[in-house]
Design a protein around this motif. Structure first.
Motif, PDB file in Angstrom:
ATOM      1  N   TYR A  66       0.870  -1.174   0.000  1.00 20.58           N
ATOM      2  CA  TYR A  66       0.000   0.000   0.000  1.00 20.58           C
ATOM      3  C   TYR A  66       0.910   1.229   0.000  1.00 20.58           C
ATOM      4  CZ  TYR A  66      -3.051  -3.732   1.592  1.00 20.58           C
ATOM      5  OH  TYR A  66      -3.724  -4.926   1.709  1.00 20.58           O
ATOM      6  N   ASP A  67       1.334   1.629  -1.179  1.00 22.93           N
ATOM      7  CA  ASP A  67       2.308   2.706  -1.339  1.00 22.93           C
ATOM      8  C   ASP A  67       3.583   2.342  -0.575  1.00 22.93           C
ATOM      9  OD1 ASP A  67       0.621   4.245  -3.023  1.00 22.93           O
ATOM     10  OD2 ASP A  67      -0.436   4.989  -1.260  1.00 22.93           O
ATOM     11  N   ASP A  68       3.916   3.085   0.486  1.00 20.62           N
ATOM     12  CA  ASP A  68       5.146   2.791   1.233  1.00 20.62           C
ATOM     13  C   ASP A  68       4.865   1.996   2.510  1.00 20.62           C
ATOM     14  OD1 ASP A  68       3.935   4.823   2.656  1.00 20.62           O
ATOM     15  OD2 ASP A  68       5.815   5.841   3.132  1.00 20.62           O
ATOM     16  N   ILE A  69       3.739   1.292   2.525  1.00 20.14           N
ATOM     17  CA  ILE A  69       3.389   0.411   3.642  1.00 20.14           C
ATOM     18  C   ILE A  69       3.325  -1.012   3.086  1.00 20.14           C
ATOM     19  CG2 ILE A  69       1.694  -0.148   5.421  1.00 20.14           C
ATOM     20  CD1 ILE A  69       0.768   2.822   5.184  1.00 20.14           C
ATOM     21  N   PHE A  70       4.072  -1.906   3.717  1.00 23.87           N
ATOM     22  CA  PHE A  70       4.199  -3.277   3.235  1.00 23.87           C
ATOM     23  C   PHE A  70       3.706  -4.228   4.319  1.00 23.87           C
ATOM     24  CE2 PHE A  70       7.684  -0.573   1.746  1.00 23.87           C
ATOM     25  CZ  PHE A  70       7.328  -0.468   0.402  1.00 23.87           C
ATOM     26  N   HIS A  71       2.850  -5.157   3.933  1.00 25.49           N
ATOM     27  CA  HIS A  71       2.189  -6.048   4.885  1.00 25.49           C
ATOM     28  C   HIS A  71       2.478  -7.495   4.477  1.00 25.49           C
ATOM     29  CE1 HIS A  71      -1.958  -7.410   6.668  1.00 25.49           C
ATOM     30  NE2 HIS A  71      -0.954  -7.757   7.442  1.00 25.49           N
ATOM     31  N   TYR A  72       3.074  -8.252   5.396  1.00 26.27           N
ATOM     32  CA  TYR A  72       3.448  -9.637   5.138  1.00 26.27           C
ATOM     33  C   TYR A  72       2.743 -10.561   6.123  1.00 26.27           C
ATOM     34  CZ  TYR A  72       7.417  -6.920   3.355  1.00 26.27           C
ATOM     35  OH  TYR A  72       8.210  -5.994   2.738  1.00 26.27           O
ATOM     36  N   ASP A  73       2.385 -11.753   5.666  1.00 24.85           N
ATOM     37  CA  ASP A  73       1.816 -12.778   6.529  1.00 24.85           C
ATOM     38  C   ASP A  73       2.624 -14.051   6.316  1.00 24.85           C
ATOM     39  OD1 ASP A  73       0.359 -14.830   7.737  1.00 24.85           O
ATOM     40  OD2 ASP A  73      -1.560 -13.901   7.275  1.00 24.85           O
ATOM     41  N   PHE A  74       3.405 -14.408   7.316  1.00 24.78           N
ATOM     42  CA  PHE A  74       4.290 -15.575   7.210  1.00 24.78           C
ATOM     43  C   PHE A  74       3.806 -16.744   8.054  1.00 24.78           C
ATOM     44  CE2 PHE A  74       7.912 -12.385   6.334  1.00 24.78           C
ATOM     45  CZ  PHE A  74       7.559 -12.328   4.997  1.00 24.78           C
ATOM     46  N   TYR A  75       2.496 -16.845   8.237  1.00 22.84           N
ATOM     47  CA  TYR A  75       1.935 -17.939   9.032  1.00 22.84           C
ATOM     48  C   TYR A  75       2.365 -19.290   8.466  1.00 22.84           C
ATOM     49  CZ  TYR A  75      -1.500 -20.837  11.450  1.00 22.84           C
ATOM     50  OH  TYR A  75      -2.110 -21.800  12.218  1.00 22.84           O
ATOM     51  N   GLN A  76       3.030 -20.080   9.271  1.00 20.86           N
ATOM     52  CA  GLN A  76       3.510 -21.426   8.935  1.00 20.86           C
ATOM     53  C   GLN A  76       4.400 -21.446   7.695  1.00 20.86           C
ATOM     54  OE1 GLN A  76       0.006 -23.960   8.862  1.00 20.86           O
ATOM     55  NE2 GLN A  76       0.149 -24.237  11.075  1.00 20.86           N
ATOM     56  N   LYS A  77       5.175 -20.393   7.489  1.00 24.06           N
ATOM     57  CA  LYS A  77       6.107 -20.347   6.359  1.00 24.06           C
ATOM     58  C   LYS A  77       7.522 -20.587   6.874  1.00 24.06           C
ATOM     59  CE  LYS A  77       2.957 -19.214   3.363  1.00 24.06           C
ATOM     60  NZ  LYS A  77       1.784 -19.870   3.865  1.00 24.06           N
ATOM     61  N   GLU A  78       8.250 -21.429   6.184  1.00 25.59           N
ATOM     62  CA  GLU A  78       9.627 -21.741   6.551  1.00 25.59           C
ATOM     63  C   GLU A  78      10.555 -20.610   6.124  1.00 25.59           C
ATOM     64  OE1 GLU A  78      10.794 -24.318   8.307  1.00 25.59           O
ATOM     65  OE2 GLU A  78       8.733 -25.008   8.587  1.00 25.59           O
ATOM     66  N   TYR A  79      11.525 -20.308   6.955  1.00 26.11           N
ATOM     67  CA  TYR A  79      12.482 -19.235   6.705  1.00 26.11           C
ATOM     68  C   TYR A  79      13.207 -19.427   5.372  1.00 26.11           C
ATOM     69  CZ  TYR A  79      16.648 -16.359   7.356  1.00 26.11           C
ATOM     70  OH  TYR A  79      17.652 -15.448   7.183  1.00 26.11           O
ATOM     71  N   ASN A  80      13.710 -20.628   5.100  1.00 23.68           N
ATOM     72  CA  ASN A  80      14.450 -20.879   3.849  1.00 23.68           C
ATOM     73  C   ASN A  80      13.568 -20.676   2.629  1.00 23.68           C
ATOM     74  OD1 ASN A  80      16.839 -21.393   5.175  1.00 23.68           O
ATOM     75  ND2 ASN A  80      16.483 -23.597   5.287  1.00 23.68           N
TER      76      ASN A  80
END
Length: 138
Positions: free
Chosen positions: A67-81
């Motif tokens: 959203y322009d210069d706002i970034f939203h991430y959802d890493f639910y049950q996501k592996e780092y690698n």
């Protein structure tokens, strides 16, 4: 700092987060709370405070919404690698405000290694229908 608010009165909390972001090239708000605790609602109200759109949605399937210069991430049950393979390191270098739901230890260590400003936001639903938002440095 702690705020106790309903999900309809998040403006003081969003204003506080916005004040923390002022003067930072990039800042990461690490959102912690159970499913349905209001993490995406907080991001939506923050985007509104900044004059953005109303159609903020959870990036559960896309992993990232911008959203322009706002970034939203959802890493639910996501592996780092897996996140590294997808190129999230490059996305983290964008200037702006980054909200991360479900940041695991690998993500936190990466952000710390890059010396990015991190703020933890713990969201706890209360029996009264309000939520407690605890803000602390990570």
């Amino acid at each position: 700092m702690t705020f106790t608010l309903t999900q309809e009165q998040l403006e003081p909390l969003c204003a506080h987060l916005d004040s923390l972001a002022r003067g930072e090239k990039r800042i990461f708000f690490l959102l912690n709370g159970d499913l349905g605790s209001g993490k995406t609602t907080l991001v939506r109200d923050f985007v509104r405070l900044r004059g953005g759109r109303d159609d903020v949605t959870s990036p559960t399937f896309s992993l990232s919404q911008d959203y322009d210069d706002i970034f939203h991430y959802d890493f639910y049950q996501k592996e780092y690698n897996h996140l590294l393979e997808l190129g999230f390191i490059e996305l983290f270098e964008r200037e702006g405000v980054h909200f991360i739901e479900w940041a695991n230890m690998g993500i936190k260590e990466l952000l710390k290694k890059c010396q990015f400003k991190m703020v933890r936001v713990d969201i706890t639903p209360l029996d009264s229908g309000e939520r407690e938002y605890k803000i602390s440095d990570e």
